[in-house]
Design an enzyme around this catalytic site. Structure first.
Site, mmCIF file in Angstrom:
data_model
loop_
_atom_site.group_PDB
_atom_site.id
_atom_site.type_symbol
_atom_site.label_atom_id
_atom_site.label_comp_id
_atom_site.label_asym_id
_atom_site.label_seq_id
_atom_site.Cartn_x
_atom_site.Cartn_y
_atom_site.Cartn_z
ATOM 1 C CG ASP A 1 -2.222 1.057 1.130
ATOM 2 O OD1 ASP A 1 -3.283 0.609 1.110
ATOM 3 O OD2 ASP A 1 -1.924 2.328 1.084
ATOM 4 C CB ILE A 2 0.551 4.207 -2.226
ATOM 5 C CG1 ILE A 2 1.809 5.092 -2.714
ATOM 6 C CG2 ILE A 2 -0.430 5.012 -1.765
ATOM 7 C CD1 ILE A 2 1.499 5.942 -4.200
ATOM 8 C CG ASN B 1 -12.216 -0.530 3.981
ATOM 9 O OD1 ASN B 1 -12.565 -0.851 4.995
ATOM 10 N ND2 ASN B 1 -10.899 0.006 3.685
ATOM 11 N N GLY C 1 -15.694 2.829 3.557
ATOM 12 C CA GLY C 1 -14.602 3.622 3.328
ATOM 13 C C GLY C 1 -13.778 3.070 2.055
ATOM 14 C CD GLN C 2 -14.859 -0.641 -2.817
ATOM 15 O OE1 GLN C 2 -16.023 -0.979 -2.346
ATOM 16 N NE2 GLN C 2 -14.156 -1.036 -3.872
ATOM 17 C CG HIS D 1 -8.748 -3.025 -2.301
ATOM 18 N ND1 HIS D 1 -9.474 -2.318 -2.964
ATOM 19 C CD2 HIS D 1 -8.316 -2.353 -1.276
ATOM 20 C CE1 HIS D 1 -10.050 -1.325 -2.348
ATOM 21 N NE2 HIS D 1 -9.487 -1.399 -1.147
ATOM 22 C CG HIS E 1 -6.663 -2.814 2.993
ATOM 23 N ND1 HIS E 1 -5.881 -1.651 2.949
ATOM 24 C CD2 HIS E 1 -7.965 -2.690 2.588
ATOM 25 C CE1 HIS E 1 -6.868 -0.828 2.120
ATOM 26 N NE2 HIS E 1 -7.939 -1.230 1.976
HETATM 27 P P1 5GP Z 1 -9.827 1.433 0.374
HETATM 28 O O1 5GP Z 1 -9.838 2.708 1.043
HETATM 29 O O2 5GP Z 1 -10.435 1.453 -0.909
HETATM 30 O O3 5GP Z 1 -9.859 0.053 1.279
HETATM 31 O O4 5GP Z 1 -8.072 1.266 0.066
HETATM 32 C C1 5GP Z 1 -7.553 1.706 -0.932
HETATM 33 C C2 5GP Z 1 -5.899 1.610 -0.802
HETATM 34 O O5 5GP Z 1 -5.180 1.732 -1.794
HETATM 35 C C3 5GP Z 1 -5.444 2.788 0.379
HETATM 36 O O6 5GP Z 1 -4.990 2.121 1.562
HETATM 37 C C4 5GP Z 1 -4.493 3.583 -0.454
HETATM 38 O O7 5GP Z 1 -3.505 4.063 0.349
HETATM 39 C C5 5GP Z 1 -4.202 2.534 -1.483
HETATM 40 N N1 5GP Z 1 -3.581 3.272 -2.604
HETATM 41 C C6 5GP Z 1 -4.431 3.977 -3.613
HETATM 42 N N2 5GP Z 1 -3.799 4.304 -4.561
HETATM 43 C C7 5GP Z 1 -2.603 3.863 -4.709
HETATM 44 C C8 5GP Z 1 -1.547 3.589 -5.623
HETATM 45 O O8 5GP Z 1 -1.433 4.232 -6.829
HETATM 46 N N3 5GP Z 1 -0.587 2.787 -5.243
HETATM 47 C C9 5GP Z 1 -0.637 1.810 -4.129
HETATM 48 N N4 5GP Z 1 0.650 0.978 -3.797
HETATM 49 N N5 5GP Z 1 -1.521 1.885 -3.404
HETATM 50 C C10 5GP Z 1 -2.545 2.846 -3.392
#
Ligand code: 5GP
Ligand code: ZN
Length: 114
Positions: A30-31, A87, A93-94, A100, A102
């Protein structure tokens, strides 16, 4: 999906720190990590969320969990434990609409999340 950042990561159009890939899944860090170890496991097929799972595509979830099982061991967080998070939708919080999971570990994690 043209505008999906995770589809672009799978295609290599956006760089990522890849941990693992095979024909069906892709795993990368994760970034914006929320723990010392924080990676995401995604299907290569664009599935929007858990809401989009059905008889034809749900097998991928088993494959994702088997992949997590292997990677947590390789990354050395299996013994102390870790958290798997999905999420879904607005209240969940998606933020990226490509399903995906985590995986967070490497320290003790508070529960419940905020
Ligand atoms: P969500 O909030 O949808 O469950 O999680 C999305 C996740 O994707 C977040 O934790 C966010 O940091 C990660 N993310 C978003 N854009 C990128 C990206 O370009 N590269 C990587 N490695 N992670 C990303
Ligand atoms: Zn996608």
């Amino acid at each position: 999906m043209e505008d999906c950042i995770f589809c672009k990561i799978i295609k290599g159009e956006i760089p990522s720190k890849k941990i693992y890939e095979d024909d069906n899944v892709y795993a990368f860090y994760d970034i914006n990590p929320g723990a010392p170890v924080h990676f995401l496991v995604i299907p290569k097929e664009h599935i929007e969320s858990v809401n989009s799972l059905n008889e034809d595509n749900a097998e991928i979830v088993s494959h994702i969990f088997k992949t997590i099982n292997k990677l947590v061991s390789e990354l050395g967080i299996d013994k102390n434990g870790y958290r798997i998070v999905n999420n879904t939708g607005k209240d969940g919080g998606q933020t990226v609409h490509h399903m995906h999971f985590h995986v967070l570990g490497g320290r003790s994690l508070a529960w419940p999340p905020g």
